[in-house]
Design a protein around this motif. Structure first.
Motif, short mmCIF file in Angstrom:
data_model
loop_
_atom_site.label_atom_id
_atom_site.label_comp_id
_atom_site.label_asym_id
_atom_site.label_seq_id
_atom_site.Cartn_x
_atom_site.Cartn_y
_atom_site.Cartn_z
N ARG A 16 -81.56 32.77 17.49
CA ARG A 16 -81.22 31.36 17.78
C ARG A 16 -82.64 30.67 17.93
NH1 ARG A 16 -76.57 28.25 20.90
NH2 ARG A 16 -77.23 26.05 20.31
N GLU B 247 -83.82 27.80 15.51
CA GLU B 247 -84.12 26.40 16.03
C GLU B 247 -85.78 25.98 15.85
OE1 GLU B 247 -80.23 25.90 19.01
OE2 GLU B 247 -82.21 26.32 19.83
N ARG B 248 -86.60 26.93 15.94
CA ARG B 248 -87.97 26.63 15.77
C ARG B 248 -88.14 26.29 14.25
NH1 ARG B 248 -92.18 30.73 17.84
NH2 ARG B 248 -93.62 28.92 17.59
N ALA C 24 -86.16 25.19 12.17
CA ALA C 24 -85.45 23.76 11.80
C ALA C 24 -86.50 22.68 11.63
CB ALA C 24 -84.42 23.48 12.80
N ALA C 25 -87.24 22.30 12.61
CA ALA C 25 -88.16 21.22 12.56
C ALA C 25 -89.15 21.42 11.35
CB ALA C 25 -89.00 21.15 13.60
N TRP D 66 -76.81 26.23 13.53
CA TRP D 66 -77.74 25.89 14.43
C TRP D 66 -78.71 25.01 13.95
CZ3 TRP D 66 -78.27 31.58 16.16
CH2 TRP D 66 -77.06 32.05 16.81
N ILE D 67 -79.29 25.20 12.57
CA ILE D 67 -80.12 24.47 12.00
C ILE D 67 -79.69 23.17 11.63
CG2 ILE D 67 -81.49 24.08 9.65
CD1 ILE D 67 -81.92 27.41 9.66
N ASP E 122 -77.38 21.43 13.10
CA ASP E 122 -77.13 20.79 14.49
C ASP E 122 -78.38 20.04 14.69
OD1 ASP E 122 -74.55 21.67 14.71
OD2 ASP E 122 -75.28 23.20 16.26
N LEU E 123 -79.60 20.51 14.45
CA LEU E 123 -80.89 20.04 14.54
C LEU E 123 -81.24 19.04 13.62
CD1 LEU E 123 -82.72 23.03 16.53
CD2 LEU E 123 -81.85 20.81 17.45
N ARG E 124 -80.89 19.39 12.19
CA ARG E 124 -81.38 18.71 11.22
C ARG E 124 -80.21 18.17 10.39
NH1 ARG E 124 -86.55 19.55 9.22
NH2 ARG E 124 -85.88 17.89 7.55
N PRO E 125 -79.46 17.00 10.90
CA PRO E 125 -78.22 16.45 10.37
C PRO E 125 -78.92 15.66 8.87
CG PRO E 125 -78.72 15.14 12.28
CD PRO E 125 -79.53 16.46 12.20
#
Ligand SMILES: NC(=O)c1ccc[n+]([C@@H]2O[C@H](COP(=O)([O-])OP(=O)(O)OC[C@H]3O[C@@H](n4cnc5c(N)ncnc54)[C@H](O)[C@@H]3O)[C@@H](O)[C@H]2O)c1
Length: 418
Positions: free
Chosen positions: A102, A106-107, A109-110, A135-136, A138-141
């Motif tokens: 995870r 998440e890292r 994703a940015a 998870w990706i 959620d951070l990058r809609p």
């Protein structure tokens, strides 16, 4: 058939899986950036060094770094594809600990851009690849993920489990067949374009959950078969029958192939992965759970046998040969040999126990607190021992001459001296 991958690739996790994969890809002319949270590991790879022993890996890493194809960093770079090869241990309740996966997802994703590929290589329970995409997402809609619909998805997410054998990783990473499971067919094809760069085995495309399950099933299959051999060994001990002779005879049946018993099952994969199946279907995975329990009990049985043998002496010296989880590697993670030694040391606190392993130059943490344990050369350990316990069939141990064991009580848990 997909094209071959072009562009820059980042691999998260520079361990036994990530680093060989980085080398395999970098030597096909792709710029690979290795990312690890462990600064010492990043510094070692940046110098062209390998922080652990794996045959032929050192020359691959030093060559790839010297050519400028492989670099290492703690920061996530911009890239066209990301491979996640981070640990997936289990929690206390034996469910999978996906925290590293995870964190890696998440890292990443940015940094993601439309068209990027994300491959999960870490061994994972069914549904994990989908979670990674979630998870990706959620951070990058702003990005369309595969679960939003195959057409027009921006990020291709797949699972490509690794099935290499430590000690032969650099060979098998190229020669093994690869399973590539996509969240969609297009995701699988995109991910396969990376593995086609270096894999000489067949690339088998499937869906992500089947790929996740196939990997777990492979290790559960091995575990169940090893448990059968280990259980036979315990039954044979109780009945005072030579298990090796029984197995040798039974294996002459044209459709029987019993594996060898041993002091237990170790390493990062076989003792861990079957639990992911058990936790996914606890009511149904009865055989798989029992096999795990049989193999987990095995070090206790081996230690018990050694203690019984020691009781025949007033003040015995015991030599334990081997600490790693399997032969000819330097990895002591989840090693049953370490477990056996600690159980003997607990049971016989006043007995001198000499330990030898050509691949280990310091006692693992679990063994460091015992005053009755000492690392020795194999020669010294065998020479001085009354009882010689072979726990790992390293080549140098197999070569020990039988006459050096004369007059000693020998307990060969691997059948290497038969
Ligand atoms: N070792 C094997 O023989 C083998 C075989 C098949 C599959 N696998 C699977 O491959 C995966 C990796 O195993 P391994 O043996 O290479 O592990 P490893 O412990 O050797 O290496 C993992 C690396 O990942 C790094 N790491 C942890 N979290 C990170 C993060 N968030 N970002 C970047 N780096 C991070 C660690 O510092 C470590 O260097 C596991 O899921 C394992 O089950 C291993």
């Amino acid at each position: 058939m997909s094209d071959l991958f072009k562009g820059r690739l980042a691999i998260l996790g520079l361990g036994y899986i990530g680093l060989p994969t980085a080398v395999a890809i970098a030597t096909r002319g792709i710029d690979v950036v290795g990312v690890d949270t462990n600064t010492a590991r990043v510094e070692a790879v940046s110098r062209g060094e390998v922080p652990f022993i794996e045959p032929d890996l050192a020359v691959g890493v030093s060559g790839a770094v010297a050519m400028g194809r492989l670099t290492a960093t703690t920061e996530i770079p911009e890239a066209d594809a990301f491979i996640i090869a981070v640990p997936t241990p289990f929690n206390e309740d034996r469910t999978a600990d996906l925290s590293s996966v995870r964190a890696a997802a998440e890292r990443i994703a940015a940094k993601l851009r439309p068209g990027n590929i994300v491959v999960l290589e870490s061994t994972s329970p069914p549904g994990t690849t989908e979670k990674v995409a979630g998870w990706i997402g959620d951070l990058r809609p702003d990005l369309r993920m595969p679960h939003d619909g195959d057409f027009g998805c921006d990020i291709y997410v797949a699972h490509c489990p690794e099935r290499v054998l430590p000690g032969r990783i650099m060979i098998e990473i190229v020669t093994n067949d690869r399973v590539v499971g996509g969240l969609t067919q297009r995701c699988a094809e995109k991910a396969a374009s990376i593995y086609r760069l270096f894999a000489q085995g067949e690339i088998l495309l499937t869906d992500a959950a089947s790929a996740e399950m196939a990997k777990l099933v492979e290790n559960a299959y091995r575990d169940v078969n090893i448990a059968f051999a280990n259980e036979l060994s315990m039954i044979a001990d109780a009945l005072q029958i030579d298990v090796w002779e029984v197995i040798r005879l039974a294996n002459r049946h044209p459709r029987v192939r019993i594996l060898s018993p041993g002091p237990g099952v170790g390493g990062h994969c076989i003792p861990v992965d079957p639990w992911f199946i058990v936790s996914a279907a606890p009511e149904l995975a009865r055989l798989i759970r029992t096999a795990r329990e049989v193999n987990d009990q095995r070090p206790y049985h081996v230690a018990e046998q050694v203690v019984l043998k020691a009781k025949r002496f007033r003040s015995p010296t015991i030599a334990c040969l081997g600490l790693t989880f399997k032969a000819n590697v330097d990895d002591v993670r989840e090693s049953p040999a370490v477990e056996v030694v600690s159980l003997i040391a607990d049971a016989l606190p006043d007995t001198e126990i000499l330990i030898s392993d050509p691949f280990v130059d310091a006692l693992p943490t679990k063994l460091s607190g015992y005053s009755n344990l000492r690392l020795e050369s194999a020669y010294q350990a065998v020479e001085r021992a009354d009882i010689v316990v072979l726990l790992v069939e390293h080549e140098p141990f197999k070569a020990i001459r039988q006459n050096r064991l004369g007059g000693k009580v020998v307990y060969d848990t691997r059948g290497a001296w038969r």
